[in-house]
Structure formats: structure tokens, C-alpha cells
Scaffold this motif. Structure first.
Motif, mmCIF file in Angstrom:
data_model
loop_
_atom_site.group_PDB
_atom_site.id
_atom_site.type_symbol
_atom_site.label_atom_id
_atom_site.label_comp_id
_atom_site.label_asym_id
_atom_site.label_seq_id
_atom_site.Cartn_x
_atom_site.Cartn_y
_atom_site.Cartn_z
ATOM 1 N N ARG A 194 0.799 -1.225 0.000
ATOM 2 C CA ARG A 194 0.000 0.000 0.000
ATOM 3 C C ARG A 194 0.830 1.273 0.000
ATOM 4 N N ASN A 195 0.353 2.230 -0.785
ATOM 5 C CA ASN A 195 0.824 3.624 -0.697
ATOM 6 C C ASN A 195 2.288 3.854 -1.047
ATOM 7 N N GLY A 196 2.888 2.921 -1.782
ATOM 8 C CA GLY A 196 4.280 3.130 -2.184
ATOM 9 C C GLY A 196 4.365 3.967 -3.453
ATOM 10 N N ARG A 197 5.554 4.489 -3.725
ATOM 11 C CA ARG A 197 5.794 5.145 -5.005
ATOM 12 C C ARG A 197 6.165 4.037 -5.988
ATOM 13 N N ALA A 213 0.700 4.358 -5.525
ATOM 14 C CA ALA A 213 -0.370 3.403 -5.847
ATOM 15 C C ALA A 213 -0.284 2.198 -4.917
ATOM 16 N N ASP A 214 -1.328 1.391 -4.958
ATOM 17 C CA ASP A 214 -1.354 0.106 -4.255
ATOM 18 C C ASP A 214 -1.157 -1.002 -5.279
ATOM 19 N N ILE A 215 -0.551 -2.090 -4.825
ATOM 20 C CA ILE A 215 -0.375 -3.257 -5.697
ATOM 21 C C ILE A 215 -1.028 -4.448 -5.017
ATOM 22 N N SER A 237 -0.965 -7.274 4.309
ATOM 23 C CA SER A 237 -0.582 -6.045 3.625
ATOM 24 C C SER A 237 0.721 -5.489 4.157
ATOM 25 N N ILE A 238 1.395 -4.741 3.305
ATOM 26 C CA ILE A 238 2.630 -4.044 3.673
ATOM 27 C C ILE A 238 2.375 -2.558 3.464
ATOM 28 N N ASP A 239 2.667 -1.776 4.487
ATOM 29 C CA ASP A 239 2.546 -0.326 4.336
ATOM 30 C C ASP A 239 3.845 0.192 3.722
ATOM 31 N N ALA A 240 3.780 0.634 2.483
ATOM 32 C CA ALA A 240 4.974 1.112 1.780
ATOM 33 C C ALA A 240 4.996 2.633 1.668
ATOM 34 N N SER A 241 4.295 3.297 2.572
ATOM 35 C CA SER A 241 4.291 4.771 2.561
ATOM 36 C C SER A 241 5.722 5.294 2.644
#
Ligand SMILES: [Zn+2]
Length: 477
Positions: A9-12, A24-26, A48-52
Motif C-alpha cells: 500500500r501507498n508506495g511510489r 499506488a497500491d499493488i 498487507s505491507i505499508d509502503a508509505s
């Protein structure tokens, strides 16, 4: 409602194939990327992984590692597999190893990475001593494929063949459809610019090859470094339809410290490194360089080999009776930088990929160094992804990898841009590295149809790839 196995979630999200660069989310299911988009419902996924704040790229593919050599430095088998996963790789190609060492490594210390291997050609081991007939050369390439290797690695810098034999190995591999990588050098040339100059004659108009670590041939041993870089780039661009290539970005080299009974160093490379800083080319010179922190040797830890210097380095050097790996920070930064960044008149990169030439050698710095180039402004983020994932995927014909888009393999590398290092690695939707710590095990062997039977007998999972799709054969598309 859709249900996914894993949501990042929420990574570039960075994809070199489509040019996508956005938050975006993948969503991942059954080892494949199912969906990429904004605000995918977190309740739709089991995990889920928070990729913020993190960068998310297709899994790093390192087309030049050493994890499967019987003579690898590590006394613990498979340590290199841990080290590549820890550096963010999800697929690696062993450039010159044995399938036996590879399967033993995966069994003992696999990290979940996909591994393909090229059979190494060493007289007295995999190749008979003395001159080789064309029939013998064909038999050697066949043997490598039957063992499960993707092809062969010519180690001209260490075990050179004659120009004729070298050309025959290349054309034979090309005819059979085997992958072939070349560390330049024959009995007529060296692991230098002259070895690279010889390549067009070895290939003729039809030959195809992967040229390893171009920076190793631009160290200023024949011409000033800048001139060597310019000439090397010209040779590569002229051979564009016939070759693929990579550079490595590590400062440390690797060599052997072994000294004779009089205490003089045996390897030329070691002597040169010592003289460069006014140390004697002797065991005492090495000890002094270790004490000063210029020379390093390696020590083994549970998670990998590390460079050590100072008193501990001297202790290891003495314990090993001088016959220990040595490293000096001598690789030329200018050639690594220029060869990585250079583009041709069509605005295409001349060198396709960044490959570490590491693995079990403690210099798995592809991502670290490429991130420095991004921060410096020498590479755009998606250009970095091109060099670390998309082009390597194309080089190996891995058409389901190297791309972050729906339907492709869910191999993902997450980078912490502050640290400039990989933080997570995901292979087929499964975490193999989590917050910098390797959590994967086992692995998948990449082989060709001819190697299926041999790999099947090991019980290790495998994936069959079609080398005719490799970029050296299929072209840059
Ligand atoms: Zn190598």
C-alpha cells in the motif's frame, strides 16, 4: 468483492516498461500482480505491507553474481544466496558456477530467490587441459545444458582459451541456443581494453554474447581511463545488435593474498594495489595495509561475509597463512559512473544493466550505488529500474518479470529512499526479505528444457526459460 493474498500500500510505484511513476497500491494473488491502482480496499487482502514513503519496483534481477562456485569463499554453503536477498535481489544469475554447488546452497541456505547459473569453464575441472577440438567444445556446452545450466561463462580473465577456441565456444553456444557470457581475454589478450578490442573479431558478423563487468576493462592499464571508457563505449555501441552488457558499481575489488615462502605476494593484482599506496608487495606490506584500513579480508557471519580490516584482519590473514581473500577499494568510480550513465546517439543506454559481480563477495551494492546516482541526478528513478530490473529481465528472456503491471510475476523490491537500500523483497507474492532481514528459504532454479530432468532429480522447484527469448538472441525490443 475481490480477494487478494497481499497488498502493498501507498508506495511510489516505479515501472520502467510503462514509465509509471506514481503513488499506488499493488494487489497480489497466486504469485501474480492482480491490480495496480489507488486506494485498493485493505479489507480485500489477507496481508498487507505499508509502503508509505518507500519506492516499489519490479524485483531486482542481478545478472552477474557468484553464489554457486565450488570454490566460493564462504565455508557455509549458500551464504551468497542470503546476501543477494538481503541486498534486494529477487532473481540472480550465477556467472560461472556448478549446478551441484548451487543445489547444495539452495538446500542449505536458500533465501527464496530465483537462481539461474552458467557453467564455468576451467581447464582441469570442467574442461580438459590442452587444446580443444570443435567436437569437444560442443560436448562441453551440451554437458552444461544437460546439468541444468542456462549456458556457459567464459572466464577469459582467469582461464583464457585461444582466440579460435573462444570464438568456437561462442558460436557453438549460439548454435545450440545456450546463454553465453564472457569475461574478456584470450591467450592473445588480457582482462583489459585489449580483450574488449578483440571481441568484434571473435564474434564475426553473427556472434552473440553477454559481456561481463565492462568497468573491469577500463582501469587505465592501456590508455588514460577517460580514453579507455570512450573506446569501450564505442566498441559496445558498434556491436549493439550482438551483445548485452553490464557494469558493477562497487569500490572494493577481490583477489587473493597468498604469498610465497619468501613472503612475496603472488597475485599481480595484490602487488599493484599495495604499490599504489606505497606498501611493499609482501606479507608484511599486506599486514601494514590491513592495519591502516586500506586492505581488507573477509570474515564470516551468520548472515553473510563481511569485509574486515585492522587487527582482526591481520589475525585472519595470519590464521589463513596468507592464503585468504583480499580486497582493496580500487575500482575506478569514473568508469563505473560513465559506463552506467552513457547513452548513444539514439538516446539509449549503451550498457544495459547494473550487475554486482558480488553474491558471496560482500559488495552487493547495486541498489545502494544506483540510488546514489539517482540522488546525484545521473539516473531518473525509472532509469534505475530499467537497469536493475527490466533490462536484466530482457537479457535473460524472463518476459514475466522486470515489469510491475497486471499479470506479471509478483516479484517486487521495496526501497527505503532515505537509507538508499532495499527494505523488502517479494518473490511470487511471498516475502523473502522483511525490513532488511532475510526471511525466505529454498528457491527456484531457472533452467532450460534440456536441464529439466537434472533439476527434477534434485527436488528443488524450477522454472523453464527459453533462451531464444534472451535479448542477445531476440534483440532489443
Ligand atoms: Zn564475476
Amino acid at each position: 468483492m475481490d480477494h487478494y493474498d497481499l497488498l502493498i500500500r501507498n508506495g511510489r510505484v516505479l515501472d520502467a516498461d510503462s514509465g509509471f511513476d506514481d503513488i499506488a497500491d499493488i494487489a497480489i494473488s497466486n504469485g501474480k500482480i492482480e491490480r495496480i491502482g489507488p486506494n485498493i480496499n485493505p479489507a480485500s487482502s489477507s496481508d498487507s505491507i505499508d509502503a508509505s514513503g518507500q519506492w516499489v519496483m519490479p524485483g531486482m534481477i542481478d545478472t552477474h553474481v557468484h553464489v554457486a562456485n565450488a570454490a566460493d569463499l564462504g565455508r557455509i554453503r549458500g551464504l551468497g544466496l542470503q546476501m543477494v536477498a538481503g541486498a534486494g535481489a529477487t532473481t540472480v544469475i550465477d556467472l560461472g558456477g556448478s549446478m551441484d554447488a548451487l543445489t547444495a546452497g539452495i538446500t542449505a541456505r536458500g533465501s527464496g530467490v530465483n537462481v539461474g547459473s552458467l557453467g564455468y569453464l576451467k581447464p582441469g575441472e570442467t574442461v580438459p587441459e590442452g587444446r580443444l577440438s570443435p567436437g569437444k567444445i560442443a560436448e562441453i556446452v551440451d554437458t552444461a545444458l544437460e546439468a541444468g545450466s542456462l549456458g556457459i561463462k567464459l572466464w577469459g580473465g582467469y582461464y583464457p582459451f585461444t582466440p579460435d577456441e573462444t570464438a568456437k565456444f561462442i558460436s557453438t553456444a549460439n548454435d545450440i541456443g545456450a546463454y553465453v557470457a564472457y569475461h574478456v581475454g584470450t591467450t592473445a589478450t588480457g582482462s583489459r581494453l585489449d580483450g574488449l578490442r578483440e571481441v568484434p573479431a571473435l564474434l564475426g558478423s553473427k556472434g552473440r554474447i553477454h559481456l561481463a563487468h565492462i568497468n573491469a576493462y577500463c582501469r587505465g592499464s592501456i590508455l588514460p581511463v577517460e580514453d579507455e571508457i570512450r573506446e569501450a563505449l564505442q566498441i559496445l555501441d558498434d556491436l549493439r545488435g550482438q551483445i548485452v552488457s553490464e557494469v558493477h558499481l562497487a569500490r572494493p575489488n577481490f583477489t587473493l593474498g597468498k604469498c610465497n615462502d619468501d613472503g612475496n605476494v603472488l597475485a599481480d593484482v595484490v602487488g599493484n594495489c599495495l604499490r599504489l599506496r606505497n606498501y611493499d608487495p609482501t606479507a608484511d606490506g599486506i599486514r601494514a595495509a590491513l592495519r591502516d584500513g586500506y586492505a581488507s579480508t573477509v570474515d564470516e557471519t551468520r548472515t553473510g561475509l563481511v569485509l574486515v580490516t585492522g587487527e582482526r584482519g591481520i589475525e585472519l590473514f595470519n590464521e589463513g597463512n596468507t592464503d585468504v581473500p583480499m580486497s582493496f577499494p580500487v575500482n575506478n568510480a569514473i568508469s563505473a559512473f560513465q559506463l552506467t550513465a552513457a547513452k548513444n546517439s539514439q538516446n539509449e543506454f549503451i550498457v544495459d544493466a547494473i550487475g554486482s559481480d558480488a553474491g558471496v563477495l560482500p559488495r552487493n551494492v547495486n541498489i545502494e550505488q544506483a540510488m546514489r546516482l539517482v540522488k546525484f541526478g545521473a539516473l531518473e528513478p525509472t532509469e534505475m529500474v530499467l537497469k536493475l530490473s527490466l533490462n536484466p529481465a530482457k537479457m535473460m528472456g524472463l518476459n514475466s518479470k522486470g515489469r510491475l503491471s497486471e499479470g506479471h510475476d509478483a516479484d517486487v523490491t521495496i526501497i527505503d529512499p532515505e537509507l538508499g537500500k532495499a527494505s523488502h523483497g517479494i518473490v511470487a507474492g511471498k516475502l523473502i526479505m522483511l525490513a532488511g532481514r532475510v526471511v525466505g528459504s529454498g528457491g527456484t532454479i531457472l533452467t532450460t528444457r534440456r536441464g529439466e530432468r537434472a533439476i527434477e532429480s534434485t527436488g528443488i522447484p524450477y522454472e523453464t526459460i527459453d533462451i531464444s527469448k534472451a535479448m542477445m538472441y531476440s534483440g532489443r525490443i
